[in-house]
Design a protein around this motif. Structure first.
Motif, short mmCIF file in Angstrom:
data_model
loop_
_atom_site.label_atom_id
_atom_site.label_comp_id
_atom_site.label_asym_id
_atom_site.label_seq_id
_atom_site.Cartn_x
_atom_site.Cartn_y
_atom_site.Cartn_z
N VAL A 298 0.84 -1.23 -0.06
CA VAL A 298 -0.12 0.15 -0.02
C VAL A 298 0.77 1.23 -0.08
O VAL A 298 1.79 1.43 0.56
N TYR A 299 0.74 2.04 -0.94
CA TYR A 299 1.49 3.21 -0.97
C TYR A 299 0.50 4.49 -1.20
O TYR A 299 -0.58 4.40 -1.80
N ASP A 300 1.11 5.88 -1.04
CA ASP A 300 0.33 6.97 -1.20
C ASP A 300 1.53 7.95 -2.06
O ASP A 300 2.34 8.55 -1.77
N PRO A 301 1.10 7.76 -3.57
CA PRO A 301 2.06 8.90 -4.20
C PRO A 301 2.12 10.43 -3.77
O PRO A 301 1.22 10.81 -3.04
N ALA A 302 3.36 10.69 -3.96
CA ALA A 302 3.81 12.02 -3.46
C ALA A 302 3.58 13.42 -4.38
O ALA A 302 3.78 13.09 -5.74
N ALA A 303 3.40 14.56 -4.02
CA ALA A 303 3.48 15.56 -4.73
C ALA A 303 4.12 16.66 -4.11
O ALA A 303 3.93 16.83 -2.83
N LEU A 304 5.24 17.49 -4.62
CA LEU A 304 5.97 18.45 -3.97
C LEU A 304 6.47 18.10 -2.54
O LEU A 304 6.68 18.91 -1.80
N VAL A 305 6.80 16.87 -2.39
CA VAL A 305 7.45 16.05 -1.19
C VAL A 305 6.48 16.06 -0.08
O VAL A 305 6.48 15.02 0.58
N PHE A 306 5.73 17.30 0.18
CA PHE A 306 5.17 17.30 1.55
C PHE A 306 3.88 16.75 1.54
O PHE A 306 3.08 16.56 2.41
N PHE A 307 3.39 16.28 0.25
CA PHE A 307 2.05 16.01 0.06
C PHE A 307 2.04 14.25 -0.27
O PHE A 307 2.49 14.18 -1.33
N GLY A 308 1.35 13.47 0.25
CA GLY A 308 1.60 12.10 0.03
C GLY A 308 2.73 11.46 0.85
O GLY A 308 3.43 11.99 1.91
N ASP A 309 3.22 10.53 0.39
CA ASP A 309 4.44 9.66 0.95
C ASP A 309 5.49 9.64 -0.08
O ASP A 309 5.49 8.60 -1.16
N VAL A 310 6.49 10.51 -0.03
CA VAL A 310 7.77 10.31 -0.98
C VAL A 310 8.37 8.87 -0.64
O VAL A 310 9.20 8.58 -1.73
N VAL A 311 8.34 8.40 0.34
CA VAL A 311 9.39 7.38 0.71
C VAL A 311 8.57 6.04 -0.18
O VAL A 311 9.38 5.26 -0.67
N SER A 312 7.33 6.11 -0.36
CA SER A 312 6.76 4.82 -0.83
C SER A 312 6.74 4.97 -2.39
O SER A 312 6.82 5.86 -2.90
N GLY A 313 5.85 3.80 -2.94
CA GLY A 313 5.69 3.70 -4.08
C GLY A 313 5.38 2.06 -4.60
O GLY A 313 5.34 1.23 -3.61
N PRO A 314 5.13 2.01 -5.79
CA PRO A 314 4.79 0.46 -5.99
C PRO A 314 6.04 -0.60 -6.02
O PRO A 314 7.25 0.06 -6.39
N VAL A 315 6.05 -1.56 -6.04
CA VAL A 315 7.00 -2.41 -5.93
C VAL A 315 7.04 -3.78 -6.66
O VAL A 315 7.83 -4.37 -7.00
#
Length: 368
Positions: A298-315
């Motif tokens: 489960v991941y939450d795409p990021a925008a402008l670093v501060f919105f969403g989760d810049v650490v995660s993504g699809p694996v």
């Protein structure tokens, strides 16, 4: 077998390849400078300019704190420095001790491993180590329902590999995966203390906010090295890596009249092999935990670093098409998160996020 916990010192690139972190912080600096350059000269002389500077300093401090707390632990974990080895060995030993204890006796029927952030890397590693030591659980006998389920799984894996984006093929693989795991979990628990457990109880690996989306430079030198390590069965993937088999194994596979045989036959690849010296026994190889373990990420795409989760993504792109990647932004109908959500996967402020978490953990063991 080598895993994330003990990467060879010679294979670790200088600086552990934290290029993504450098680029992320560097991009912020560039944006900040661009904004300041665009400000009118008169603004520099106004009292409000001091507030802008103060805000910039506060944002920089916040970014630094986020970077060191979130990314720093990941980099330290993947770095094979002498100072880290003892600590990581202790993590591994405690984790394996827990998994063994959960399998001890008939108390538990099913185990779900859930990890967040750095914990997802630890969970992936521990699952790999534990599967590799469970030889009896990886072994099935010809002529049994378990062997029939293994053959069905081998067929499903071959078909999914040919059409990795086909939802129907993914569903067939998931069903075969679940069926084999349930049969292995249904074996009787050992009666004697020194008897090895033939059961496999772990059904799911669920990862939230996983840095493994950056696997090509967090745990490998580059993308090519990542593929080499998977082919060498260092790093498990889903479906498991299927190896070309030698002529003797091919004869055994053809004799079963159930294993998938390629055309031409010498191109046949399998995730299992006959056990030497044991009649009619087959074993799944040591890097095949995802033959029976579903992986939901489960991941939450990021925008402008501060919105969403810049650490995660699809694996799935790095570890295989049988992984179920859950995009929270898509579940929200394309609406971007308005806060930094790396630590909010279980927060109650958003119904769609909580629903996604419940589906991922899948307590009722429903098909995907």
């Amino acid at each position: 077998m080598r895993g994330l916990l003990f990467r060879p010192l010679g294979r670790v690139p200088p600086g552990v390849r934290p290029a993504w972190l450098v680029l992320w912080l560097g991009s912020l600096v560039v944006v900040a400078l661009a904004v300041l350059a665009a400000l009118p000269a008169t603004l520099w002389k106004t009292p409000s300019f001091g507030l802008l500077v103060t805000a910039a300093v506060a944002i920089t401090a916040l970014v630094h704190r986020m970077g060191t707390s979130t990314f720093g632990r990941v980099v330290r974990y993947t770095r094979a420095d002498p100072d880290n080895i003892a600590a990581r060995a202790a993590v591994r030993d405690r984790g394996l001790k827990l998994l063994r204890a959960l399998h001890d006796g008939p108390r538990y029927k099913r185990i779900i491993i859930v990890g967040h952030s750095l914990g997802t890397m630890m969970a992936y590693d521990l699952l790999s180590y534990f599967w590799a030591e469970c030889d009896p659980a990886r072994t099935v006998m010809e002529g049994t329902p378990e062997f029939a389920a293994l053959c069905t799984l081998e067929h499903a894996a071959a078909q999914l590999e040919e059409a990795p984006s086909n939802r129907e093929k993914l569903n067939l693989y998931s069903i075969a995966q679940q069926q084999l795991r349930r049969l292995l979990a249904g074996r009787p628990a050992p009666l004697a203390p020194n008897q090895r457990d033939p059961r496999w109880l772990i059904s799911d690996l669920v990862t939230f906010g996983s840095p493994l989306t950056h696997a090509e430079f967090l745990i490998a030198a580059d993308r090519a090295d990542l593929e080499v390590r998977k082919a060498a069965r260092e790093l498990p993937q889903s479906p498991p890596f299927r190896e070309f088999i030698d002529p003797n194994v091919l004869k055994r596979a053809e004799a079963t009249q159930s294993m998938p045989i390629a055309n031409p036959a010498n191109q046949t690849r399998l995730m299992s092999y006959p056990v030497a010296g044991v009649i009619d026994a087959w074993m799944m190889h040591h890097a095949a935990p995802f033959a029976v373990v579903r992986w939901t990420n489960v991941y939450d795409p990021a925008a402008l670093v501060f919105f969403g989760d810049v650490v995660s993504g699809p694996v799935g792109g790095s570890f295989g098409p049988a992984i179920i990647d859950v995009n929270l932004k898509r579940l929200r109908g394309g609406r971007q998160s308005r806060t930094f959500t790396h630590t909010k996967y279980w927060a109650l402020d958003e119904a769609s996020r909580i629903a996604a978490c419940r589906r991922a953990v899948n307590l009722l063991d429903r098909p995907i």
